[in-house]
Scaffold this motif. Structure first.
Motif, PDB file in Angstrom:
ATOM      1  N   ASP A  14       1.599  -5.623  -8.511  1.00 41.67           N
ATOM      2  CA  ASP A  14       1.765  -6.956  -7.924  1.00 41.67           C
ATOM      3  C   ASP A  14       2.591  -6.906  -6.644  1.00 41.67           C
ATOM      4  O   ASP A  14       3.148  -7.917  -6.222  1.00 41.67           O
ATOM      5  CB  ASP A  14       2.452  -7.899  -8.931  1.00 41.67           C
ATOM      6  N   GLY A  15       2.685  -5.760  -6.030  1.00 37.92           N
ATOM      7  CA  GLY A  15       3.590  -5.575  -4.904  1.00 37.92           C
ATOM      8  C   GLY A  15       3.087  -6.174  -3.597  1.00 37.92           C
ATOM      9  O   GLY A  15       1.885  -6.215  -3.328  1.00 37.92           O
ATOM     10  N   LEU A  16       4.019  -6.634  -2.792  1.00 38.45           N
ATOM     11  CA  LEU A  16       3.734  -7.177  -1.468  1.00 38.45           C
ATOM     12  C   LEU A  16       4.650  -6.518  -0.455  1.00 38.45           C
ATOM     13  O   LEU A  16       5.717  -5.979  -0.787  1.00 38.45           O
ATOM     14  CB  LEU A  16       3.967  -8.697  -1.443  1.00 38.45           C
ATOM     15  N   GLU A  17       4.238  -6.573   0.783  1.00 38.93           N
ATOM     16  CA  GLU A  17       5.080  -6.136   1.900  1.00 38.93           C
ATOM     17  C   GLU A  17       5.256  -7.320   2.853  1.00 38.93           C
ATOM     18  O   GLU A  17       4.288  -7.994   3.208  1.00 38.93           O
ATOM     19  CB  GLU A  17       4.442  -4.954   2.637  1.00 38.93           C
ATOM     20  N   VAL A  18       6.493  -7.567   3.227  1.00 38.81           N
ATOM     21  CA  VAL A  18       6.822  -8.652   4.146  1.00 38.81           C
ATOM     22  C   VAL A  18       7.248  -8.025   5.462  1.00 38.81           C
ATOM     23  O   VAL A  18       8.109  -7.131   5.487  1.00 38.81           O
ATOM     24  CB  VAL A  18       7.940  -9.547   3.587  1.00 38.81           C
ATOM     25  N   THR A  19       6.661  -8.499   6.552  1.00 40.54           N
ATOM     26  CA  THR A  19       6.975  -7.978   7.877  1.00 40.54           C
ATOM     27  C   THR A  19       7.497  -9.106   8.759  1.00 40.54           C
ATOM     28  O   THR A  19       6.829 -10.131   8.928  1.00 40.54           O
ATOM     29  CB  THR A  19       5.737  -7.343   8.536  1.00 40.54           C
ATOM     30  N   PHE A  20       8.690  -8.923   9.291  1.00 46.91           N
ATOM     31  CA  PHE A  20       9.260  -9.821  10.297  1.00 46.91           C
ATOM     32  C   PHE A  20       9.089  -9.161  11.660  1.00 46.91           C
ATOM     33  O   PHE A  20       9.556  -8.041  11.872  1.00 46.91           O
ATOM     34  CB  PHE A  20      10.751 -10.065  10.044  1.00 46.91           C
ATOM     35  N   ARG A  65       0.861  -1.195   0.000  1.00 49.71           N
ATOM     36  CA  ARG A  65       0.000   0.000   0.000  1.00 49.71           C
ATOM     37  C   ARG A  65       0.890   1.235   0.000  1.00 49.71           C
ATOM     38  O   ARG A  65       2.049   1.185   0.373  1.00 49.71           O
ATOM     39  CB  ARG A  65      -0.924   0.011   1.218  1.00 49.71           C
ATOM     40  N   GLY A  66       0.322   2.341  -0.409  1.00 48.42           N
ATOM     41  CA  GLY A  66       1.075   3.581  -0.433  1.00 48.42           C
ATOM     42  C   GLY A  66       1.323   4.057  -1.847  1.00 48.42           C
ATOM     43  O   GLY A  66       1.008   3.394  -2.839  1.00 48.42           O
ATOM     44  N   ARG A  67       1.919   5.240  -1.958  1.00 44.93           N
ATOM     45  CA  ARG A  67       2.126   5.860  -3.268  1.00 44.93           C
ATOM     46  C   ARG A  67       3.117   5.077  -4.125  1.00 44.93           C
ATOM     47  O   ARG A  67       3.032   5.097  -5.340  1.00 44.93           O
ATOM     48  CB  ARG A  67       2.632   7.300  -3.090  1.00 44.93           C
ATOM     49  N   LYS A  68       4.063   4.390  -3.501  1.00 47.65           N
ATOM     50  CA  LYS A  68       5.085   3.660  -4.259  1.00 47.65           C
ATOM     51  C   LYS A  68       4.728   2.194  -4.463  1.00 47.65           C
ATOM     52  O   LYS A  68       5.568   1.411  -4.899  1.00 47.65           O
ATOM     53  CB  LYS A  68       6.427   3.779  -3.551  1.00 47.65           C
TER      54      LYS A  68
END
Length: 461
Positions: A106-112, A99-102
């Motif tokens: 097909d983008g994902l964000e991975v959180t550790f 999410r967000g302007r950038k």
């Protein structure tokens, strides 16, 4: 390429509250694993004293993923690498759409989400050695001292056979693609060997550099310098043992090559284990030899929970100089529940009176069949800790200094035993065997052990 945010922060409320398990996703096929995907951002939350660069070096490979399957696999792999650094006591992984302007389509964000180990960790545990002995271990560890995985640990152990060890070590994982680890330790060990008529006290230093040449092939390069004080065990110790008693200085280089492809260590159902150790002693001091030892294990699943296992071990050592000695504590010893069942500990090979002197060469092997308990009591639960065990063991010793070829010496008068018993898993660290043994071939001066034999250890032949 995305960005890594390796700072302490709050978890987003929209993230799924479940750990990502790559194997489960592959088995269930509930997710569209082959759809295009890329990782825009990686967040590492919960860092305090851990430096960003060591975390970034582990997780940055996730940015090269091109499908959702790649994202799962590389995230799972990064999680395992983070766990191997011994920085955190808990690691959770969450994946969400970007999410967000950038954000990309097909983008994902991975959180550790990680929880660091305390600055000082201690405890009392039990440990199983490879000499049929259990030990009580008191340990103290200072993990992640400078923020890049450095740790100092001290351990004291007292064994069921009156052995005691004290060890202080400094371990430093290095940043690199082959998992390099540098360590240095000082130790003091005291052990008693009544079957050989001596007791031994060692004080020394070990420097170790470990690295992977391939993902599952590990090398350990070691330098070991020690002062050994060998004393007689009792007034009944033989003259040969008394003659060797006293202090010796050993300075040795060692290389350990290992590859473990088994699905698990205690009751594997498939895969193999290979370990080859080469040691050169004599760079200083009055002990000198070249020593090579090989261990192989292969496992084959026949039908459901029926596993056929083959094992083999061999060793060969030679003196490098007439001015340097080989002590009884350096020699190979054969016999006992971990090396050749149906014989007493160190019951095969040259002796002086009742004391086993050891051999310069040995060979031992085994064929094993592990099955569930009859009628499968406790299936899926407590009963999975037990296996029925049928085996055939064989082995022999040889002297390279004789005129007769080593192969002929090992082949002639081969000792053989068989038996049946029960093996019990002790967590993920060791197993216990209770076997009824039948020595089939032995020599007159061998110490055989027909009937019930108890063994506890990590690596059995």
């Amino acid at each position: 390429m995305g960005t890594v945010h390796a700072k302490e922060g709050q978890a987003a409320s929209h993230l799924p509250k479940a750990d990502i398990n790559y194997e489960e996703c592959q088995e269930t096929k509930q997710l569209p694993l082959t759809v295009p995907a890329r990782v825009d951002r990686i967040h590492v939350e919960g860092l305090g004293r851990t430096k960003n660069d060591i975390v970034e070096s582990v997780v940055k490979d996730i940015f090269t993923a091109e499908t959702f399957e790649d994202v799962l696999f590389k995230t799972h792999k990064a999680r395992m690498k983070l766990d191997q650094l011994n920085l955190f006591r808990n690691i959770a992984v969450h994946i969400d759409i970007s999410r967000g302007r950038k954000a990309t389509p097909d983008g994902l964000e991975v959180t550790f989400q990680v929880k660091e180990l305390r600055r000082l960790v201690g405890g009392v545990t039990t440990e199983i050695g490879n000499n049929n002995e259990g030990s009580l271990v008191v340990g103290l560890k200072a993990p992640n001292m400078a923020g890049r995985g450095e740790r100092v640990q001290a351990d004291y152990s007292y064994g069921s056979k009156c052995t005691n060890n004290f060890n202080v070590a400094f371990i430093k994982p290095l940043i690199g693609g082959r998992n390099p680890v540098l360590s240095a330790s000082v130790y003091q060990r005291h052990s008693e060997w009544p079957t050989s008529g001596f007791k031994l006290r060692e004080r020394g230093l070990v420097l170790d550099f470990g690295i992977n040449s391939f993902p599952l092939v590990k090398h350990n390069f070691q330098y070991d310098a020690s002062i050994r004080d060998l004393g007689v065990f009792s007034r009944n110790s033989s003259f040969d043992i008394r003659e060797e008693s006293g202090a010796t200085l050993k300075s040795a280089l060692r290389h350990i090559l290992s590859s473990d492809l088994r699905d698990e260590a205690i009751f594997p159902t498939c895969g193999s284990l290979f370990q080859f150790t080469t040691e050169l002693a004599g760079l200083g001091g009055n002990v000198g030899f070249v020593k090579n030892e090989l261990y192989l294990q292969s496992n084959y699943s026949i039908i459901d929970d029926f596993v056929l296992q083959t094992t083999m071990a061999a060793g060969l050592m030679k003196s490098i100089s007439d001015d340097k000695q080989i002590s009884v504590c350096d020699m190979f010893h054969l016999g006992g529940p971990l090396s050749l069942r149906g014989f007493k500990s160190r019951g095969i090979g040259p002796k002086s009176g009742e004391d086993a002197l050891g051999s310069l060469c040995y060979f031992s092997g085994g064929l094993h069949l592990y099955t569930p308990l009859p009628f499968r009591p406790g299936r899926g639960g407590f009963g999975e800790l037990f296996r029925t065990h049928l085996f055939v063991n064989y082995g022999n010793v040889a002297d390279p200094n004789k005129d007769e070829p080593i192969v002929d010496q090992l082949r002639n008068n081969m000792r053989v035993s068989s038996g049946v018993g029960v093996a019990v898993r002790l967590g993920q660290m060791a197993r216990v065997e209770v076997n009824y043994c039948f020595p089939l071939r032995s020599e007159q001066d061998d110490r055989v052990n027909p009937g019930v034999q108890f063994g506890i250890g990590v690596q059995f032949i």
